[in-house]
Structures are given as C-alpha cells and as structure tokens.
Design an enzyme around this catalytic site. Structure first.
Site, PDB file in Angstrom:
ATOM      1  N   THR A 199      90.266 -38.715  35.947  1.00 52.88           N
ATOM      2  CA  THR A 199      90.209 -39.649  34.925  1.00 52.88           C
ATOM      3  C   THR A 199      91.486 -40.199  34.908  1.00 52.88           C
ATOM      4  OG1 THR A 199      90.356 -39.331  32.201  1.00 52.88           O
ATOM      5  CG2 THR A 199      91.388 -37.557  33.897  1.00 52.88           C
TER       6      THR A 199
ATOM      7  N   GLY B  51      96.015 -38.487  28.154  1.00 54.29           N
ATOM      8  CA  GLY B  51      96.050 -37.038  27.237  1.00 54.29           C
ATOM      9  C   GLY B  51      95.319 -36.036  28.034  1.00 54.29           C
TER      10      GLY B  51
ATOM     11  N   ASP C 215      82.866 -34.945  31.083  1.00 60.42           N
ATOM     12  CA  ASP C 215      82.208 -36.207  30.284  1.00 60.42           C
ATOM     13  C   ASP C 215      81.809 -35.222  29.033  1.00 60.42           C
ATOM     14  OD1 ASP C 215      81.596 -38.617  30.003  1.00 60.42           O
ATOM     15  OD2 ASP C 215      79.356 -38.053  29.859  1.00 60.42           O
TER      16      ASP C 215
ATOM     17  N   PHE D 191      91.403 -37.920  17.739  1.00 57.02           N
ATOM     18  CA  PHE D 191      90.983 -39.014  18.249  1.00 57.02           C
ATOM     19  C   PHE D 191      89.375 -39.036  17.894  1.00 57.02           C
ATOM     20  CE2 PHE D 191      88.538 -38.418  22.168  1.00 57.02           C
ATOM     21  CZ  PHE D 191      89.153 -37.185  22.378  1.00 57.02           C
TER      22      PHE D 191
ATOM     23  N   TYR E  47      85.812 -38.426  16.823  1.00 55.33           N
ATOM     24  CA  TYR E  47      84.977 -38.089  15.568  1.00 55.33           C
ATOM     25  C   TYR E  47      85.760 -36.985  14.635  1.00 55.33           C
ATOM     26  CZ  TYR E  47      81.393 -41.119  17.658  1.00 55.33           C
ATOM     27  OH  TYR E  47      80.779 -42.088  18.118  1.00 55.33           O
ATOM     28  N   ASP E  48      87.066 -36.813  15.348  1.00 49.23           N
ATOM     29  CA  ASP E  48      87.742 -35.615  14.622  1.00 49.23           C
ATOM     30  C   ASP E  48      87.924 -35.501  13.279  1.00 49.23           C
ATOM     31  OD1 ASP E  48      88.275 -34.540  17.303  1.00 49.23           O
ATOM     32  OD2 ASP E  48      90.369 -34.898  17.473  1.00 49.23           O
TER      33      ASP E  48
ATOM     34  N   LYS F 121      93.716 -27.085  18.217  1.00 45.61           N
ATOM     35  CA  LYS F 121      92.406 -27.838  18.766  1.00 45.61           C
ATOM     36  C   LYS F 121      92.361 -27.760  20.449  1.00 45.61           C
ATOM     37  CE  LYS F 121      90.346 -32.281  19.881  1.00 45.61           C
ATOM     38  NZ  LYS F 121      90.120 -33.411  20.011  1.00 45.61           N
TER      39      LYS F 121
ATOM     40  N   HIS G 221      85.813 -27.910  22.762  1.00 45.55           N
ATOM     41  CA  HIS G 221      84.751 -27.839  23.883  1.00 45.55           C
ATOM     42  C   HIS G 221      85.602 -27.909  25.149  1.00 45.55           C
ATOM     43  CE1 HIS G 221      85.635 -31.546  22.268  1.00 45.55           C
ATOM     44  NE2 HIS G 221      85.172 -32.479  22.898  1.00 45.55           N
ATOM     45  N   ARG G 222      86.437 -29.034  25.503  1.00 47.73           N
ATOM     46  CA  ARG G 222      87.139 -29.238  26.774  1.00 47.73           C
ATOM     47  C   ARG G 222      87.915 -28.147  27.348  1.00 47.73           C
ATOM     48  NH1 ARG G 222      87.284 -34.272  25.475  1.00 47.73           N
ATOM     49  NH2 ARG G 222      88.999 -33.929  23.949  1.00 47.73           N
TER      50      ARG G 222
HETATM   51  P1  IMP Z   1      84.957 -39.053  27.110  1.00 53.50           P
HETATM   52  O1  IMP Z   1      84.510 -37.745  27.576  1.00 53.50           O
HETATM   53  O2  IMP Z   1      86.076 -39.496  27.177  1.00 53.50           O
HETATM   54  O3  IMP Z   1      83.806 -39.957  27.796  1.00 53.50           O
HETATM   55  O4  IMP Z   1      84.477 -39.186  25.773  1.00 53.50           O
HETATM   56  C1  IMP Z   1      83.264 -39.655  24.996  1.00 53.50           C
HETATM   57  C2  IMP Z   1      83.632 -39.897  23.555  1.00 53.50           C
HETATM   58  O5  IMP Z   1      83.190 -38.599  22.911  1.00 53.50           O
HETATM   59  C3  IMP Z   1      85.146 -40.042  23.006  1.00 53.50           C
HETATM   60  O6  IMP Z   1      85.289 -41.560  23.167  1.00 53.50           O
HETATM   61  C4  IMP Z   1      84.978 -39.665  21.479  1.00 53.50           C
HETATM   62  O7  IMP Z   1      84.345 -40.633  21.057  1.00 53.50           O
HETATM   63  C5  IMP Z   1      83.963 -38.576  21.727  1.00 53.50           C
HETATM   64  N1  IMP Z   1      84.714 -37.276  21.976  1.00 53.50           N
HETATM   65  C6  IMP Z   1      84.750 -36.584  22.941  1.00 53.50           C
HETATM   66  N2  IMP Z   1      85.889 -35.510  22.819  1.00 53.50           N
HETATM   67  C7  IMP Z   1      86.223 -35.606  21.448  1.00 53.50           C
HETATM   68  C8  IMP Z   1      86.975 -34.930  20.611  1.00 53.50           C
HETATM   69  O8  IMP Z   1      87.807 -34.015  21.226  1.00 53.50           O
HETATM   70  N3  IMP Z   1      87.410 -35.383  19.507  1.00 53.50           N
HETATM   71  C9  IMP Z   1      86.640 -36.289  18.938  1.00 53.50           C
HETATM   72  N4  IMP Z   1      85.833 -37.173  19.596  1.00 53.50           N
HETATM   73  C10 IMP Z   1      85.381 -36.683  20.952  1.00 53.50           C
END
Ligand code: IMP
Length: 194
Positions: free
Chosen positions: A7, A11, A69, A151, A153-154, A174, A179-180
């Site tokens: 990535t 962050g 992802d 960031f 949708y938090d 958090k 989920h991560r």
């Molecule tokens: P990616 O995993 O960076 O591709 O994230 C995809 C999108 O999912 C992000 O741009 C956010 O819109 C949303 N998203 C993923 N993880 C979070 C989170 O921890 N908080 C809020 N939005 C999230």
C-alpha cells in the site's frame, strides 16, 4: 522474514508496522519500489482486490507481500457501497461526498441501518503461495455526523458497544477493534506459525 506492505497509504503502513513488532519481520513499504505500477482495484470482491495488489507486489519485489482491501457494507443497501466505498459518490469523491451519498441512499429505509466494515488481507509469495484473512466490525449508520477522528465513513458509523461513532473514539481504541486490526491479528498469528 522480509515482508512488503502493498500500500502507499502511510496510515496503513504505520498501523501494520505497529502490530508487526511482535514477530521477527523486516517490513518494507512500496516506497522502496517506486517503479511498481499502481494496481487497478477493479475486482468484484475485497478478496479479489487484495489478492491483485499482493500478487503484484510479491512478483515485483521478489518478497512475500501483504495487501488489504476494505469498505463499508450496509444491509439495507444489499452490501453497498462495498468495494466501491472509496468512490461511492464518483471517481475522486471526498469522504464528505461519499457520506452524503450514503445518507441520501439510506433515507427511504427505516432505521436502524445495520452495517459492517469489512477488511480482507491477502498474503502472497513470489512463488504463488496465497492466504486470505478476514476482519469485520459491526455497527449502525446514523443520520448525523459525529466526531472528528478517523476518516471515510467513521463520523456516521456507530459502534453500539461504545455508544460512539468511530470518529468519536480515540484512535488507539479504533485501531484495536477495527476490521483491519482484526484481520491483521489473524495474519500475525498465522505468520508466526510458519
Ligand atoms: P481501501 O481499503 O483503502 O481501499 O478503503 C476503501 C474505502 O473504504 C475508504 O476510502 C473508505 O471510504 C472506506 N473505509 C475503509 N476502512 C475504513 C475505516 O476504517 N473507516 C472509514 N471508512 C473506511
């Protein structure tokens, strides 16, 4: 073990590095591989996108690679925005625009609006070994934005156990429940068995 984190999101690298201190890992970022082309996230699932990113990084670097992802899945919207979370309001949309579109889509449906953040992490080696890990954080979407942390949708994602949105919770909480974090803990436990 050498491990490339596939990535360019600073962050995410920081979060992953912090959790990887428990093992004997030499963590590399994509900054060390500037010639690796950006991978198009055009998969239909989180797993497809995570695998695509991890495979590309492993083959290019010659080292095992880890990619994630993630996105928001809302029950009333049959799982949308899902893999389209980052660009729900259109290519290049801001977080505020994506949240506004989400609330507009949800308005016709009666609350509570059940939702979950989903994360898939893919581990791939240059010789084709692959393993997937899944993390999930359940909650509810609320119609008003609350909090300034995080960031995406938090601000509208309420975690019922805390009675707060993810944007109201301190980052260390958090990063413990997300989920991560859940997916990453599985990755680490699995890596340590290798
Ligand atoms: P990616 O995993 O960076 O591709 O994230 C995809 C999108 O999912 C992000 O741009 C956010 O819109 C949303 N998203 C993923 N993880 C979070 C989170 O921890 N908080 C809020 N939005 C999230």
């Amino acid at each position: 073990m050498d491990l490339v984190i596939a990535t360019r999101n600073a962050g995410k690298i920081k979060e992953i590095k912090a959790l990887l201190t428990h093992g004997d890992f030499c963590v590399h970022s994509l900054a060390e591989f500037p010639n690796l082309k950006e991978v198009e996230e055009d998969g239909e699932t989180f797993a497809a996108n995570a695998l695509k990113k991890a495979r590309a990084a492993a083959v290019f670097s010659g080292m095992p690679a880890l990619a994630d992802d993630s996105g928001l899945c809302v029950a009333a919207l049959q799982g949308r925005p899902g893999v389209h979370s980052a660009r729900y309001a259109g290519e290049g949309a801001s977080d505020a625009e994506n949240v506004a579109r989400l609330l507009t889509e949800l308005a016709p449906y009666p609350a509570p609006w059940h939702a979950a953040f989903e994360c898939v992490m893919a581990f791939c080696t240059p010789d084709g070994k692959e393993q997937l890990f899944h993390g999930r954080l359940s909650g509810r979407i609320i119609a008003e934005r609350r909090g300034a942390n995080g960031f995406g949708y938090d601000p509208v994602f309420l975690v019922p156990e805390y009675g707060k949105t993810l944007a109201e919770l301190p980052l260390d909480i958090k990063n413990r429940i997300s989920h991560r974090a859940q997916a990453l803990r599985q990755v680490i436990a699995w890596l340590q068995t290798l």
